[in-house]
Design a protein around this motif. Structure first.
Motif, mmCIF file in Angstrom:
data_model
loop_
_atom_site.group_PDB
_atom_site.id
_atom_site.type_symbol
_atom_site.label_atom_id
_atom_site.label_comp_id
_atom_site.label_asym_id
_atom_site.label_seq_id
_atom_site.Cartn_x
_atom_site.Cartn_y
_atom_site.Cartn_z
ATOM 1 N N ALA A 47 60.670 37.270 23.179
ATOM 2 C CA ALA A 47 59.604 36.650 22.417
ATOM 3 C C ALA A 47 59.088 37.661 21.408
ATOM 4 C CB ALA A 47 58.483 36.211 23.357
ATOM 5 N N GLY A 58 66.764 31.414 18.916
ATOM 6 C CA GLY A 58 66.332 30.340 19.788
ATOM 7 C C GLY A 58 67.372 29.844 20.751
ATOM 8 N N ARG A 338 61.522 30.117 17.093
ATOM 9 C CA ARG A 338 61.293 30.233 18.528
ATOM 10 C C ARG A 338 61.078 28.875 19.182
ATOM 11 N NH1 ARG A 338 56.546 34.503 19.043
ATOM 12 N NH2 ARG A 338 57.229 34.535 21.221
ATOM 13 N N TYR A 357 58.377 28.192 14.656
ATOM 14 C CA TYR A 357 58.626 27.705 16.010
ATOM 15 C C TYR A 357 59.112 26.263 15.955
ATOM 16 C CZ TYR A 357 54.256 25.002 15.803
ATOM 17 O OH TYR A 357 53.272 24.110 15.452
#
Length: 497
Positions: A47, A58, A338, A357
């Motif tokens: 992370a 990812g 992410r 994200y």
């Protein structure tokens, strides 16, 4: 307390699922799965770090199967899941009310070593009619599980009977299985709802325990308070935490370099139901090209859906796969795309600082909080409130041509499989490779132009990348800025750098 035998780390309460009827006595005689061959190594994504060279942001799902590993005739020799009922990717479930314990994955010696020390917490969450969602039980006792009670039972879950949820908790990833059982109890208002989940530093191995969690949540509904299988599971699989005094892992896991020939797709085939990526692209149709651009630009993408949310967690992962690039050095300076998986209002503070994200939610209120996302997806409706991204919502001729080629390749693949019996490639391979090669071609062209004596990107270059010189102009401008590529874009006498 359940005792471990000399077979540890396999436990006495572990059991092999019923054999596939097509395999008969041969599988019944097997005590261990056949040797794994050609399986890609696992990787773990940190992370807050950029994806290293040759990796896809990812991704990083392990190729280890959840029950047994076989060589599938449709996977080109790659390892695939053979679940207990003979259906790939679907966990075998045992009837409730029996005394038998859940089957646990039978792993080779190598797998047992690789997956060692992965689980940092196991927990049971319940819905209390007076207190709401609450953590009923957990191990270890000193780990911080604040907020897990809301991540493990998605908002609106009272309307469904079962679900599974992937989520993030700080530096950890979690998987929880939810079940809702009607009961004749006025105190519980006619329904008992619980969720059993685990936390790990990486989401690559969580799928292995899907069936175990599904069984245990039903066991908790039928026999509340019987935690011995969960205690034995944690004692066998618990991670070794650093002596920080707070029970938290201070460093996130690192990624291993994944080469192009593995392409991340074996991991996805094992982790997800068969045809997950195929269904993802068929669900969005041509809109997949719009999602591809936003993913490549590392935008904040939020997917809304009412429960069940499990299949939408798969879409989060598939969306990240659209941005796969295997060229060395590409993407190391951009925010990682992410996967946050499921989020709720308790995640608002964390999302405020995220640059990129992909997440999903069951809470409609997020649509109003436009400062938290760039792209909002409701069913198949993709929209953005950011002005300069609006042109990317419109499909151009090049987008439609790419989608046509993708569909054509899929039809050719299905034809070759049916007529010629050619099973060396499947749909998952095709889709993942299609977007990876598309991305590689774009960045290779941009790199070549940037390194030339005349770093000018012409309309011919743009067409060679499979883009529309006019329709993709704003996309290219954003792409050059995000990835810091120093070229001059010249199209129809218009110039920008």
């Amino acid at each position: 307390m359940v005792k471990q035998s000399d077979r540890a780390p396999l436990l006495d309460w572990e059991e092999i699922p019923p054999p596939d009827p097509n395999q008969g006595a041969q599988q019944q005689q097997q005590q261990q799965p056949p040797p794994r061959e050609g399986v890609a190594p696992k990787s773990s994504q940190p992370a807050g770090r950029h994806a290293p060279k040759g990796t896809a942001a990812g991704t990083g799902w392990s190729t280890t199967a959840a029950t047994t590993i076989t060589r599938s005739p449709t996977s080109g020799g790659k390892a695939v899941v053979a679940s207990g009922n003979g259906s790939p990717g679907r966990p075998w479930t045992e009837p409730l009310g029996t005394d038998r314990h859940v089957p646990f994955p039978v792993l080779s010696a190598r797998d047992q070593w690789e997956e060692k020390d992965q689980i940092v917490a196991v927990f049971v969450v319940t819905f209390d009619t007076r207190s709401g969602n609450m953590v009923e039980w957990s191990l270890p006792h000193d780990i911080n599980l604040d907020g897990v009670e809301f991540k493990s039972i998605a908002s609106g879950s009272h309307r469904i009977t079962s679900d599974f949820i992937y989520f993030r908790k700080g530096c950890y990833f979690g998987l929880a299985c939810f079940a809702n059982m009607p009961v004749e109890s006025e105190l519980e208002r006619g329904a008992r709802m619980k969720s059993v989940g685990i936390l790990s530093p990486s989401y690559t191995l969580l799928y292995r325990y899907m069936h175990f969690l599904e069984y245990q949540v039903r066991h908790q509904l039928k026999c509340p308070g019987q935690y011995s299988p969960l205690e034995a599971f944690y004692e066998d699989k618990k991670a070794v935490l650093p002596p920080t005094g707070n029970g938290l892992v201070t460093a996130c896991p690192t990624w291993s370099v994944t080469t192009i020939n593995r392409c991340m797709h074996p991991e996805m085939k094992i982790t997800h139901p068969a045809g997950c990526m195929s269904q993802f692209i068929q669900f969005f149709g041509e809109q997949i090209m719009v999602l591809w651009k936003f993913a490549l630009l590392r935008k904040r993408i939020l997917i809304f859906s009412p429960p069940p949310i499990g299949v939408v967690c798969y879409r989060v992962y598939c969306c990240c796969c659209l941005a796969n690039v295997s060229l060395p050095g590409i993407g190391v300076s951009v925010p990682e795309l992410r996967p946050f998986f499921y989020i709720n209002i308790a995640d608002i503070t964390a999302l405020e600082t995220e640059l990129s994200y992909v997440a999903c939610t069951t809470e409609k209120i997020f649509e109003e909080k436009k400062e938290l996302y760039d792209v909002y997806i409701d069913n198949q409706n993709v929209k953005t409130h950011i002005g300069h991204l609006q042109p990317l919502l419109r499909l151009n001729a090049a987008d439609k041509e790419k989608y046509r080629k993708l569909s054509e390749q899929r039809q050719m693949l299905l034809y070759s499989q049916e007529v010629d019996g050619d099973c060396t490639t499947n749909e998952e391979d095709l889709f993942i490779l299609f977007f990876m090669e598309l991305n590689n071609r774009i960045f290779q062209t941009l790199s070549d132009v940037a390194g030339s004596t005349d770093p000018t990107l012409t309309a011919e270059h743009v067409r060679a990348m499979g883009l529309d010189p006019q329709g993709d102009r704003s996309f290219l401008v954003d792409l050059l800025e995000v990835y810091g590529i120093d070229v001059t874009l010249v199209i129809d006498s218009l110039c920008c750098t």
